[in-house]
Design a protein around this motif. Structure first.
Motif, PDB file in Angstrom:
ATOM      1  N   GLY A   1      33.913  41.976  27.053  1.00 56.68           N
ATOM      2  CA  GLY A   1      34.268  42.779  28.295  1.00 56.68           C
ATOM      3  C   GLY A   1      33.410  42.655  29.388  1.00 56.68           C
ATOM      4  O   GLY A   1      32.680  41.839  29.660  1.00 56.68           O
ATOM      5  N   LEU A   2      33.462  44.117  30.102  1.00 62.41           N
ATOM      6  CA  LEU A   2      32.508  44.048  31.377  1.00 62.41           C
ATOM      7  C   LEU A   2      31.094  44.658  30.824  1.00 62.41           C
ATOM      8  O   LEU A   2      31.004  45.286  29.947  1.00 62.41           O
ATOM      9  CB  LEU A   2      33.139  45.155  32.419  1.00 62.41           C
ATOM     10  CG  LEU A   2      34.548  44.366  32.999  1.00 62.41           C
ATOM     11  CD1 LEU A   2      35.179  45.468  33.576  1.00 62.41           C
ATOM     12  CD2 LEU A   2      34.136  43.086  33.841  1.00 62.41           C
ATOM     13  N   SER A   3      30.176  44.225  31.825  1.00 60.69           N
ATOM     14  CA  SER A   3      28.670  44.553  31.547  1.00 60.69           C
ATOM     15  C   SER A   3      28.669  46.246  31.871  1.00 60.69           C
ATOM     16  O   SER A   3      29.433  46.624  32.701  1.00 60.69           O
ATOM     17  CB  SER A   3      27.849  43.840  32.295  1.00 60.69           C
ATOM     18  OG  SER A   3      27.963  43.911  33.679  1.00 60.69           O
TER      19      SER A   3
ATOM     20  N   ALA B   1      36.503  38.919  38.590  1.00 62.59           N
ATOM     21  CA  ALA B   1      36.191  38.221  37.187  1.00 62.59           C
ATOM     22  C   ALA B   1      34.639  38.090  37.040  1.00 62.59           C
ATOM     23  O   ALA B   1      34.023  37.287  37.609  1.00 62.59           O
ATOM     24  CB  ALA B   1      36.938  36.821  37.008  1.00 62.59           C
ATOM     25  N   GLU B   2      34.204  38.847  35.826  1.00 67.50           N
ATOM     26  CA  GLU B   2      32.837  38.628  35.396  1.00 67.50           C
ATOM     27  C   GLU B   2      32.469  37.637  34.537  1.00 67.50           C
ATOM     28  O   GLU B   2      33.235  37.770  33.417  1.00 67.50           O
ATOM     29  CB  GLU B   2      32.225  39.951  34.973  1.00 67.50           C
ATOM     30  CG  GLU B   2      30.870  39.987  34.754  1.00 67.50           C
ATOM     31  CD  GLU B   2      30.272  41.152  34.275  1.00 67.50           C
ATOM     32  OE1 GLU B   2      28.982  41.688  34.487  1.00 67.50           O
ATOM     33  OE2 GLU B   2      30.897  41.739  33.554  1.00 67.50           O
TER      34      GLU B   2
ATOM     35  N   VAL C   1      38.653  44.497  38.381  1.00 68.28           N
ATOM     36  CA  VAL C   1      37.708  43.924  37.657  1.00 68.28           C
ATOM     37  C   VAL C   1      37.902  43.627  36.488  1.00 68.28           C
ATOM     38  O   VAL C   1      38.360  44.814  35.617  1.00 68.28           O
ATOM     39  CB  VAL C   1      36.150  44.618  38.042  1.00 68.28           C
ATOM     40  CG1 VAL C   1      34.984  43.589  37.492  1.00 68.28           C
ATOM     41  CG2 VAL C   1      36.081  45.211  39.410  1.00 68.28           C
ATOM     42  N   VAL C   2      37.966  42.406  35.838  1.00 68.38           N
ATOM     43  CA  VAL C   2      38.330  41.781  34.543  1.00 68.38           C
ATOM     44  C   VAL C   2      37.240  41.104  34.062  1.00 68.38           C
ATOM     45  O   VAL C   2      36.485  40.730  34.865  1.00 68.38           O
ATOM     46  CB  VAL C   2      39.627  41.213  34.553  1.00 68.38           C
ATOM     47  CG1 VAL C   2      40.679  42.122  34.951  1.00 68.38           C
ATOM     48  CG2 VAL C   2      39.630  39.790  35.220  1.00 68.38           C
ATOM     49  N   GLY C   3      36.835  41.395  32.595  1.00 61.89           N
ATOM     50  CA  GLY C   3      35.816  40.700  31.927  1.00 61.89           C
ATOM     51  C   GLY C   3      36.300  39.757  30.671  1.00 61.89           C
ATOM     52  O   GLY C   3      37.466  39.533  30.855  1.00 61.89           O
ATOM     53  N   THR C   4      35.296  39.092  30.187  1.00 57.17           N
ATOM     54  CA  THR C   4      35.840  38.252  29.062  1.00 57.17           C
ATOM     55  C   THR C   4      36.508  38.893  27.813  1.00 57.17           C
ATOM     56  O   THR C   4      36.101  40.128  27.726  1.00 57.17           O
ATOM     57  CB  THR C   4      34.660  37.336  28.498  1.00 57.17           C
ATOM     58  OG1 THR C   4      33.707  38.329  28.018  1.00 57.17           O
ATOM     59  CG2 THR C   4      33.972  36.674  29.775  1.00 57.17           C
TER      60      THR C   4
ATOM     61  N   SER D   1      43.314  43.328  22.702  1.00 52.73           N
ATOM     62  CA  SER D   1      42.906  42.904  24.286  1.00 52.73           C
ATOM     63  C   SER D   1      43.802  41.626  24.238  1.00 52.73           C
ATOM     64  O   SER D   1      44.271  41.255  23.264  1.00 52.73           O
ATOM     65  CB  SER D   1      41.446  42.347  24.132  1.00 52.73           C
ATOM     66  OG  SER D   1      41.307  41.291  23.032  1.00 52.73           O
ATOM     67  N   MET D   2      43.934  41.100  25.402  1.00 52.42           N
ATOM     68  CA  MET D   2      44.862  39.912  25.651  1.00 52.42           C
ATOM     69  C   MET D   2      44.083  38.856  26.645  1.00 52.42           C
ATOM     70  O   MET D   2      42.888  39.245  27.022  1.00 52.42           O
ATOM     71  CB  MET D   2      46.183  40.256  26.336  1.00 52.42           C
ATOM     72  CG  MET D   2      46.067  41.035  27.815  1.00 52.42           C
ATOM     73  SD  MET D   2      47.598  41.360  28.429  1.00 52.42           S
ATOM     74  CE  MET D   2      48.297  42.459  27.260  1.00 52.42           C
ATOM     75  N   ASN D   3      44.542  37.751  26.701  1.00 51.67           N
ATOM     76  CA  ASN D   3      43.712  36.863  27.628  1.00 51.67           C
ATOM     77  C   ASN D   3      43.610  37.240  29.037  1.00 51.67           C
ATOM     78  O   ASN D   3      44.448  37.931  29.496  1.00 51.67           O
ATOM     79  CB  ASN D   3      44.797  35.394  27.740  1.00 51.67           C
ATOM     80  CG  ASN D   3      44.366  34.256  28.640  1.00 51.67           C
ATOM     81  OD1 ASN D   3      44.380  34.488  29.908  1.00 51.67           O
ATOM     82  ND2 ASN D   3      43.742  33.348  27.933  1.00 51.67           N
ATOM     83  N   VAL D   4      42.414  36.940  29.460  1.00 47.62           N
ATOM     84  CA  VAL D   4      41.778  37.672  30.798  1.00 47.62           C
ATOM     85  C   VAL D   4      42.992  37.272  31.996  1.00 47.62           C
ATOM     86  O   VAL D   4      43.063  38.142  32.773  1.00 47.62           O
ATOM     87  CB  VAL D   4      40.527  37.099  31.019  1.00 47.62           C
ATOM     88  CG1 VAL D   4      40.200  35.679  31.196  1.00 47.62           C
ATOM     89  CG2 VAL D   4      40.076  37.948  32.289  1.00 47.62           C
ATOM     90  N   SER D   5      43.394  36.098  31.880  1.00 44.52           N
ATOM     91  CA  SER D   5      44.417  35.775  32.869  1.00 44.52           C
ATOM     92  C   SER D   5      45.686  36.457  32.872  1.00 44.52           C
ATOM     93  O   SER D   5      46.081  36.944  34.141  1.00 44.52           O
ATOM     94  CB  SER D   5      44.507  34.257  33.038  1.00 44.52           C
ATOM     95  OG  SER D   5      45.211  33.798  31.829  1.00 44.52           O
ATOM     96  N   VAL D   6      45.986  36.742  31.995  1.00 47.05           N
ATOM     97  CA  VAL D   6      47.385  37.733  31.638  1.00 47.05           C
ATOM     98  C   VAL D   6      46.974  39.181  32.144  1.00 47.05           C
ATOM     99  O   VAL D   6      47.886  39.646  32.824  1.00 47.05           O
ATOM    100  CB  VAL D   6      48.002  37.447  30.256  1.00 47.05           C
ATOM    101  CG1 VAL D   6      48.967  38.537  29.818  1.00 47.05           C
ATOM    102  CG2 VAL D   6      48.026  36.011  29.772  1.00 47.05           C
ATOM    103  N   ALA D   7      45.964  39.641  31.456  1.00 49.32           N
ATOM    104  CA  ALA D   7      45.440  41.004  31.885  1.00 49.32           C
ATOM    105  C   ALA D   7      45.447  41.068  33.311  1.00 49.32           C
ATOM    106  O   ALA D   7      45.988  42.111  33.876  1.00 49.32           O
ATOM    107  CB  ALA D   7      44.407  41.376  31.271  1.00 49.32           C
ATOM    108  N   ALA D   8      44.774  40.079  34.101  1.00 50.00           N
ATOM    109  CA  ALA D   8      44.469  40.052  35.679  1.00 50.00           C
ATOM    110  C   ALA D   8      45.914  39.940  36.344  1.00 50.00           C
ATOM    111  O   ALA D   8      46.338  40.858  37.007  1.00 50.00           O
ATOM    112  CB  ALA D   8      43.723  39.177  35.958  1.00 50.00           C
ATOM    113  N   GLY D   9      46.992  39.342  35.626  1.00 41.98           N
ATOM    114  CA  GLY D   9      48.266  39.236  36.287  1.00 41.98           C
ATOM    115  C   GLY D   9      48.982  40.509  36.282  1.00 41.98           C
ATOM    116  O   GLY D   9      49.689  40.998  37.466  1.00 41.98           O
ATOM    117  N   ILE D  10      49.072  41.282  35.335  1.00 42.24           N
ATOM    118  CA  ILE D  10      49.609  42.470  35.053  1.00 42.24           C
ATOM    119  C   ILE D  10      49.039  43.546  36.142  1.00 42.24           C
ATOM    120  O   ILE D  10      49.747  44.100  36.741  1.00 42.24           O
ATOM    121  CB  ILE D  10      49.440  42.985  33.541  1.00 42.24           C
ATOM    122  CG1 ILE D  10      50.316  42.017  32.605  1.00 42.24           C
ATOM    123  CG2 ILE D  10      49.959  44.462  33.685  1.00 42.24           C
ATOM    124  CD1 ILE D  10      49.860  42.519  31.300  1.00 42.24           C
TER     125      ILE D  10
END
Length: 264
Positions: free
Chosen positions: A220-222, A120-121, A213-216, A243-252
């Motif tokens: 987003g990512l750099s 996570a960045e 790798v997920v960003g805000t 876009s969706m919440n970063v933690s939700v996206a990471a989970g998927i």
């Protein structure tokens, strides 16, 4: 056994600073843990406890003796002191002072030949970091790496929102450049969650050594991540937002990788 009844006690004032100030946690190499589950997970995760403080009306001495079997400093505290130190309104009446871990990339131990890593960045909100750590624990990933962290891992909000999963995951922090170098040196393919030049996430093979790798949500990512990505991936969205919440996206994304690995 020592007893402290005044919230103006010098040691208690130091613990309040430890709870509230990141710089104090970094300077002293200590942090405060609150609650039975969190302290239990910290012990299981190999964290060294220095002191345990308990409020006997909520956590009896007998209960404390059953819970803590380490040879550590024990302090009985008053209601006034407990309320000064406790972060939550309803907890079990026990707190602990623990030593921080270095959380460096050099300390990561990747024991599997095909590790699965979540990166996570620059996550800013402790609640999001805590949710990411809960997801990582549930998926039993090999490591979580935080790039360019905006807060330290021992922030009470992270400990609380992660329900102690900050202690159950193998975690490292570093700059984006350092982490990319680490992943490349260990032949770990980088898959970036990004809109640009992306393909649907489920079309990729995550059974080999993989870093997702997920960003805000805001930025987003750099560019450095995008330049080093083996493939950018996207979660198809059918609503009005992109876009969706970063933690939700990471989970998927992480659980798709686990599905491909037959949840091993």
């Amino acid at each position: 056994m020592k007893t402290i009844t005044s919230s103006q006690n010098t040691y208690i004032k130091q613990l309040v600073q430890l709870k509230d100030k990141s710089r104090e946690r970094k300077k002293l190499g200590q942090f405060l843990i609150e609650g039975v589950r969190e302290i239990s997970l910290a012990i299981k995760g190999g964290y060294d406890l220095e002191t345990v403080l308990f409020y006997p009306e909520l956590f009896s001495e007998e209960k404390r003796n059953d819970f803590i079997n380490q040879e550590i400093n024990i302090i009985e505290i008053s209601k006034e002191v407990y309320q000064k130190l406790a972060y939550r309104d309803t907890t079990e009446g026990i707190l602990a002072v623990a030593k921080t871990k270095p959380n460096s990339l050099d300390n990561l131990k990747l024991e599997r030949k095909n590790p699965l890593i979540l990166v996570a960045e620059a996550p800013e909100k402790p609640g999001n970091i805590g949710a990411i750590l809960r997801t990582a624990d549930a998926a039993h990933v090999d490591a979580v790496i935080i790039a360019n962290p905006k807060t330290d891992l021992y922030n009470p909000n992270i400990i609380r929102s992660s329900v102690g999963c900050v202690f159950t995951n193998q975690i490292a922090v570093g700059s984006t450049s350092e982490i990319i170098n680490f992943l490349n040196q260990n032949s770990i393919s980088i898959y970036c969650a990004a809109l640009q030049a992306s393909v649907n996430y489920h079309t990729q093979d995550f059974t080999t050594s993989t870093a997702i790798v997920v960003g805000t949500e805001a930025t987003g990512l750099s560019e450095e991540w995008l330049e080093n990505s083996a493939q950018n991936i996207i979660i198809p969205m059918q609503g009005e937002i992109d876009s969706m919440n970063v933690s939700v996206a990471a989970g998927i994304l992480i659980f798709e990788a686990k599905r491909q690995r037959n949840f091993k």
